[in-house]
Scaffold this active site. Structure first.
Site, short mmCIF file in Angstrom:
data_model
loop_
_atom_site.label_atom_id
_atom_site.label_comp_id
_atom_site.label_asym_id
_atom_site.label_seq_id
_atom_site.Cartn_x
_atom_site.Cartn_y
_atom_site.Cartn_z
N GLY A 175 0.82 -1.20 0.00
CA GLY A 175 0.00 0.00 0.00
C GLY A 175 0.86 1.25 0.00
O GLY A 175 2.07 1.19 -0.23
N HIS A 202 7.63 -4.00 1.34
CA HIS A 202 7.69 -2.96 0.31
C HIS A 202 8.44 -1.76 0.89
O HIS A 202 7.99 -1.15 1.87
CB HIS A 202 6.28 -2.52 -0.08
N GLU A 205 10.33 2.04 -2.77
CA GLU A 205 9.61 2.13 -4.05
C GLU A 205 9.18 3.56 -4.29
O GLU A 205 9.55 4.19 -5.28
CB GLU A 205 8.39 1.20 -4.05
#
Length: 360
Positions: A175, A202, A205
């Site tokens: 998300g 994540h 990014e």
């Protein structure tokens, strides 16, 4: 382009490949979305599968991660029943196998699939059934993601642990990255660490080095999802390459990067495939893997990603073999399974391909 490059491009689809970063809700077939949307009464931008496929790629290429993520409203909307989830999982495994992928880790966020009344466990059961339906040509390990801007990470961590013997191999947070650091979800990562359960986060990014640092030091990430911004902690001067503290930490401890070239170009993380940091980071000795991220939104496959790197960044068969072996070696499968995959499937196939190219 040289003849040898063309030979390599022709080989890529048949070479065994390993995929570590692929989102289930980012890999639906457009025709399936149309059918499931009709069943669910969900309105789409178009009901023509070819047009819909183009719409996803164009909408996802708006230039930011936030706009990219908006496209998932349509895929998630049609993945709210057990039958739909099972079908999507089966088709994903079939599509990956058809692309020559011999081992894949596919991730999704169970909390996004409960709006029609499914429990979190029923979501997992449906997805695992779909992967089982496609068993044979490919092995799929499941990664459960918690949405980093929401507050269900502790539940999802416990769900992952409850299903570790049923095909769930890892935990992730996904998300919006900026403003939602891993420290918000520290208790979930502590639970997983105490249970000896692997995590991939994540990071790097759409946010910078601080995000990567938290993924490493707060979440205890075994791998970095994307990590493309790590290149900002590298440089070069008259004495050669220079690495900062975070880049050294990642390289020295062999923490793999799950890089997704086309996706990063779409979200503004890289200007082009030719200039994507994946090549530079590999040259610096990082543990680099190449991935699809979201095959629907990027209109891609792992074969396409590798083909683009050959054509636009000068990659060779050796480069492709290296990232494939790296992906297998750092998968969340057990060591003995990884060794068998590398020694009996991957290495022999690339040796045979290399011999074929020499004869050509």
């Amino acid at each position: 382009m040289s003849v040898t490059d063309e030979d390599l491009v022709a080989l890529i689809p048949s070479l065994p490949k390993v995929l570590l970063h692929d989102h289930l809700d980012g890999g639906l077939r457009p025709a399936t979305i149309v059918e499931l949307a009709a069943e669910a009464g969900h309105e789409l931008p178009t009901t023509d599968p070819e047009e819909l496929g183009r719409w996803f790629v164009e909408a996802a290429g708006a230039g930011t991660l936030e706009l990219y993520l908006e496209t998932f409203a349509h895929t998630v909307a049609v993945m709210q029943s057990a039958d739909a989830l099972r079908r999507v999982a089966r088709e994903a495994a079939e599509d990956l196998a058809a692309d020559g992928i011999v081992y894949a880790e596919v991730r999704y966020a169970p909390e996004q699939h409960v709006s029609a009344g499914l429990s979190l466990q029923e979501v997992v059961d449906a997805v695992q059934a779909g992967f089982a339906d496609a068993a044979g040509a490919i092995r799929v390990g499941t990664i459960l993601s918690a949405m980093r801007h929401l507050d269900r990470a502790d539940e999802i961590a416990e769900l992952a642990l409850a299903n570790r013997d049923a095909g769930v191999v890892g935990f992730d947070i996904a998300g919006p990255e900026a403003g939602f650091p891993p420290s918000r979800l520290a208790s979930a990562f502590e639970t997983l660490r105490r249970a000896s359960f692997p995590t991939t986060v994540h990071a790097g990014e759409a946010d910078g080095l601080d995000s990567i640092a938290e993924a490493l030091h707060v979440a205890g990430a075994c791998r970095l999802g994307h990590g493309v911004q790590l290149v900002a902690d590298t440089g070069r001067d008259e004495l050669g390459d220079r690495l900062g503290l975070i880049a050294h930490w990642v390289r020295d401890r062999r923490i793999p990067l799950e890089l997704c070239p086309s996706s990063n170009v779409q979200t503004g993380g890289a200007p082009s495939i030719a200039e994507h940091p994946v090549t530079r980071l590999r040259q610096l000795g990082m543990e680099v893997t190449v991935n699809t991220d979201n095959r629907l939104q990027s209109g891609t496959s792992l074969s396409r990603e590798l083909t683009l790197l050959v054509r636009e960044a000068g990659w060779t068969l050796t480069d492709i073999e290296d990232v494939t072996v790296t992906a297998a070696a750092f998968s969340f499968a057990h060591h003995d399974e990884r060794a068998v995959l590398i020694d009996t499937v991957i290495r022999p196939a690339y040796a045979a391909a290399r011999g074929g190219r020499h004869r050509a």
